[in-house]
Design a protein around this motif. Structure first.
Motif, PDB file in Angstrom:
ATOM      1  N   PRO A 123       0.795  -1.236   0.000  1.00 21.82           N
ATOM      2  CA  PRO A 123       0.000   0.000   0.000  1.00 21.82           C
ATOM      3  C   PRO A 123       0.823   1.279   0.000  1.00 21.82           C
ATOM      4  N   PHE A 124       2.150   1.156   0.153  1.00 19.91           N
ATOM      5  CA  PHE A 124       3.058   2.310   0.084  1.00 19.91           C
ATOM      6  C   PHE A 124       4.216   1.909  -0.837  1.00 19.91           C
ATOM      7  N   CYS A 125       3.917   1.614  -2.067  1.00 18.70           N
ATOM      8  CA  CYS A 125       4.852   0.884  -2.924  1.00 18.70           C
ATOM      9  C   CYS A 125       6.031   1.702  -3.427  1.00 18.70           C
ATOM     10  N   GLY A 182       8.407   0.616  -6.316  1.00 20.77           N
ATOM     11  CA  GLY A 182       7.968  -0.727  -6.708  1.00 20.77           C
ATOM     12  C   GLY A 182       8.923  -1.863  -6.403  1.00 20.77           C
ATOM     13  N   THR A 183       9.938  -1.638  -5.582  1.00 20.60           N
ATOM     14  CA  THR A 183      10.976  -2.651  -5.396  1.00 20.60           C
ATOM     15  C   THR A 183      10.435  -3.945  -4.792  1.00 20.60           C
ATOM     16  N   ILE A 184       9.591  -3.853  -3.776  1.00 18.80           N
ATOM     17  CA  ILE A 184       9.042  -5.062  -3.151  1.00 18.80           C
ATOM     18  C   ILE A 184       8.240  -5.868  -4.164  1.00 18.80           C
ATOM     19  N   LEU A 185       7.435  -5.200  -4.967  1.00 18.50           N
ATOM     20  CA  LEU A 185       6.590  -5.894  -5.935  1.00 18.50           C
ATOM     21  C   LEU A 185       7.418  -6.531  -7.051  1.00 18.50           C
ATOM     22  N   ILE A 186       8.446  -5.836  -7.499  1.00 19.00           N
ATOM     23  CA  ILE A 186       9.319  -6.385  -8.545  1.00 19.00           C
ATOM     24  C   ILE A 186      10.051  -7.614  -8.028  1.00 19.00           C
ATOM     25  N   GLU A 187      10.578  -7.531  -6.807  1.00 19.00           N
ATOM     26  CA  GLU A 187      11.258  -8.688  -6.228  1.00 19.00           C
ATOM     27  C   GLU A 187      10.285  -9.847  -6.022  1.00 19.00           C
ATOM     28  N   ALA A 188       9.048  -9.544  -5.654  1.00 25.26           N
ATOM     29  CA  ALA A 188       8.040 -10.596  -5.489  1.00 25.26           C
ATOM     30  C   ALA A 188       7.732 -11.270  -6.820  1.00 25.26           C
ATOM     31  N   ALA A 189       7.659 -10.485  -7.894  1.00 29.38           N
ATOM     32  CA  ALA A 189       7.379 -11.044  -9.226  1.00 29.38           C
ATOM     33  C   ALA A 189       8.500 -11.975  -9.666  1.00 29.38           C
ATOM     34  N   ILE A 247       0.428   7.438  -2.932  1.00 30.42           N
ATOM     35  CA  ILE A 247      -0.206   8.748  -3.072  1.00 30.42           C
ATOM     36  C   ILE A 247       0.535   9.622  -4.085  1.00 30.42           C
ATOM     37  N   ASP A 248       1.783   9.249  -4.388  1.00 30.93           N
ATOM     38  CA  ASP A 248       2.639  10.039  -5.278  1.00 30.93           C
ATOM     39  C   ASP A 248       2.546   9.508  -6.709  1.00 30.93           C
ATOM     40  N   LYS A 249       1.933  10.284  -7.584  1.00 28.06           N
ATOM     41  CA  LYS A 249       1.741   9.865  -8.978  1.00 28.06           C
ATOM     42  C   LYS A 249       3.067   9.730  -9.717  1.00 28.06           C
ATOM     43  N   GLU A 250       4.009  10.623  -9.429  1.00 28.11           N
ATOM     44  CA  GLU A 250       5.290  10.596 -10.129  1.00 28.11           C
ATOM     45  C   GLU A 250       6.122   9.372  -9.760  1.00 28.11           C
ATOM     46  N   VAL A 251       6.081   8.971  -8.490  1.00 22.86           N
ATOM     47  CA  VAL A 251       6.876   7.812  -8.085  1.00 22.86           C
ATOM     48  C   VAL A 251       6.310   6.530  -8.691  1.00 22.86           C
ATOM     49  N   LEU A 252       5.018   6.508  -8.974  1.00 24.95           N
ATOM     50  CA  LEU A 252       4.431   5.337  -9.635  1.00 24.95           C
ATOM     51  C   LEU A 252       4.926   5.211 -11.073  1.00 24.95           C
ATOM     52  N   CYS A 311      -5.163 -11.710   1.963  1.00 22.64           N
ATOM     53  CA  CYS A 311      -4.021 -11.387   1.102  1.00 22.64           C
ATOM     54  C   CYS A 311      -2.760 -11.254   1.951  1.00 22.64           C
ATOM     55  N   TRP A 312      -1.650 -11.047   1.283  1.00 22.26           N
ATOM     56  CA  TRP A 312      -0.375 -10.749   1.935  1.00 22.26           C
ATOM     57  C   TRP A 312      -0.099  -9.264   1.755  1.00 22.26           C
ATOM     58  N   VAL A 313       0.247  -8.576   2.828  1.00 25.32           N
ATOM     59  CA  VAL A 313       0.653  -7.175   2.766  1.00 25.32           C
ATOM     60  C   VAL A 313       2.117  -7.101   3.192  1.00 25.32           C
ATOM     61  N   VAL A 314       2.966  -6.657   2.283  1.00 27.45           N
ATOM     62  CA  VAL A 314       4.394  -6.498   2.572  1.00 27.45           C
ATOM     63  C   VAL A 314       4.750  -5.070   2.193  1.00 27.45           C
ATOM     64  N   THR A 315       5.189  -4.272   3.172  1.00 23.94           N
ATOM     65  CA  THR A 315       5.332  -2.847   2.876  1.00 23.94           C
ATOM     66  C   THR A 315       6.405  -2.171   3.714  1.00 23.94           C
ATOM     67  N   ASN A 316       6.951  -1.113   3.131  1.00 25.45           N
ATOM     68  CA  ASN A 316       7.941  -0.249   3.768  1.00 25.45           C
ATOM     69  C   ASN A 316       7.389   1.168   3.721  1.00 25.45           C
TER      70      ASN A 316
END
Length: 344
Positions: A186-188, A191-198, A242-247, A278-283
């Motif tokens: 939820p605070f991605c 995107g590092t956590i999601l990329i590593e998960a993929a 919340i940050d459009k640019e970081v996405l 679900c699983w929530v993994v966040t920094n």
């Protein structure tokens, strides 16, 4: 042959889990260091496939040294010709609580002993790390190179508070994600956590995009595989910020990693819809890195019957959210001591 695998101090459990899953037996473990027995053929595999480690070293020798004569003799005793046919570069020296302390003199003596043994044939570089602790010398041959394994090659830009790739991978592994359920950050940020998960889900070697110093070594030329190109498609990874640019940065990183299918949405945490099982993994943003006014107790209202793994520097985080973590691990992230709180 003894190999030393380094990792973030405090996250040895994640690296040990990886090594066991890859079929290796751990012979010793210390803060930020894990030792295994291996062969030359294991070195490319470890560099390519380890997700949570920082470097892979060959332990050339370990012995007591208290004088420069002893140092010279130990270095000279190494069978350098078995490993090296190029230029030895002493890239790092660390000394602690030992009679020998002058790093410049230590390096000079070591070079003198090495140059007596090696007949240079190639221009290949062989980085050496020297550790002297409590008068015990370790001579380590660095098979990874200038950049640690955390430098995957897909992340050219980051958010304001980047999470190192190896730490992100450790969070995913320690969460024991089943790879079938949705994993949500939820605070991605970038995107590092999601990329590593993929990459983890599809068993893609995380470092397939990068180069290693030992790829050119004569002793390993028969073991480094031809580098493959991977295309990863996923359908159960979700990132919100919340940050459009970081996405936009997260999507660029995803593209460089040849991943497709991570769902990103520009939305405030407080406006998230409900998710279940679900699983929530966040920094999340915290401390000196970023200011925030997030009510973390809402996590359990938004993510119902879910497993939640969250980083926080706050030792009173459990009291703040009025939940007792099943487990917590303390380590440093970007110079800040943090806790990984595990609610499952």
């Amino acid at each position: 042959m003894k190999l030393m695998i380094t990792c973030t101090a405090g996250l040895e459990g994640a690296t040990a889990l990886e090594l066991k899953n890859l079929g290796y037996k751990i012979v010793d473990s210390q803060s930020g260091r894990i030792y295994i027995e291996g062969d030359l053929k294991d070195i490319p595999r470890l560099n390519l496939f380890l997700r949570t480690a920082e470097r892979v070293y060959i332990v050339l020798v370990q012995d007591r040294v208290e004088t420069f004569d002893e140092l010279y003799n130990v270095i000279y005793s190494v069978n350098w010709e078995e490993f090296v046919d190029g230029k030895v570069l002493i890239s790092d020296v660390s000394v602690r609580n030992s009679k020998l302390s002058a790093k410049g003199a230590i390096v000079s003596v070591c070079y003198a002993a090495i140059n007596k043994k090696i007949l240079r044939k190639t221009n290949n570089i062989y980085p050496i790390r020297l550790i002297i602790k409590n008068n015990i010398l370790q001579v380590l041959l660095d098979t990874t190179g200038k950049d640690a394994l955390s430098k995957r090659g897909y992340r050219l830009k980051t958010s304001k508070a980047p999470l190192r790739e190896t730490i992100a991978a450790a969070l995913v592994l320690l969460s024991r994600w089943d790879k079938k359920s949705s994993l949500i950050d939820p605070f991605c940020g970038s995107g590092t956590i999601l990329i590593e998960a993929a990459l983890y889900k599809e068993n893609v070697p995380p470092s397939f995009l990068r180069y290693f110093v030992s790829e050119k070594w004569s002793i390993l030329k028969d073991y480094w595989p031809e580098r493959k190109k991977y295309k990863v498609n996923v359908d159960n990874l979700f990132g919100f910020d919340i940050d459009k640019e970081v996405l936009k940065v997260a999507q660029e990183n995803e593209k460089r990693a040849n991943i497709n299918g991570i769902i990103y949405e520009n939305i405030d945490f407080n406006n998230l819809k409900k998710f279940e099982n679900c699983w929530v993994v966040t920094n999340p943003p915290y401390g000196e890195r970023l200011k925030n006014d997030i009510n973390f107790s809402k996590l359990w209202d938004i993510f119902v019957d879910s497993k939640i793994y969250i980083l926080s520097p706050d030792s009173n985080f459990e009291r703040l959210v009025q939940k007792k973590a099943r487990k917590k691990i303390r380590f440093q992230n970007s110079g800040i001591w943090v806790w990984l709180y595990m609610f499952y």
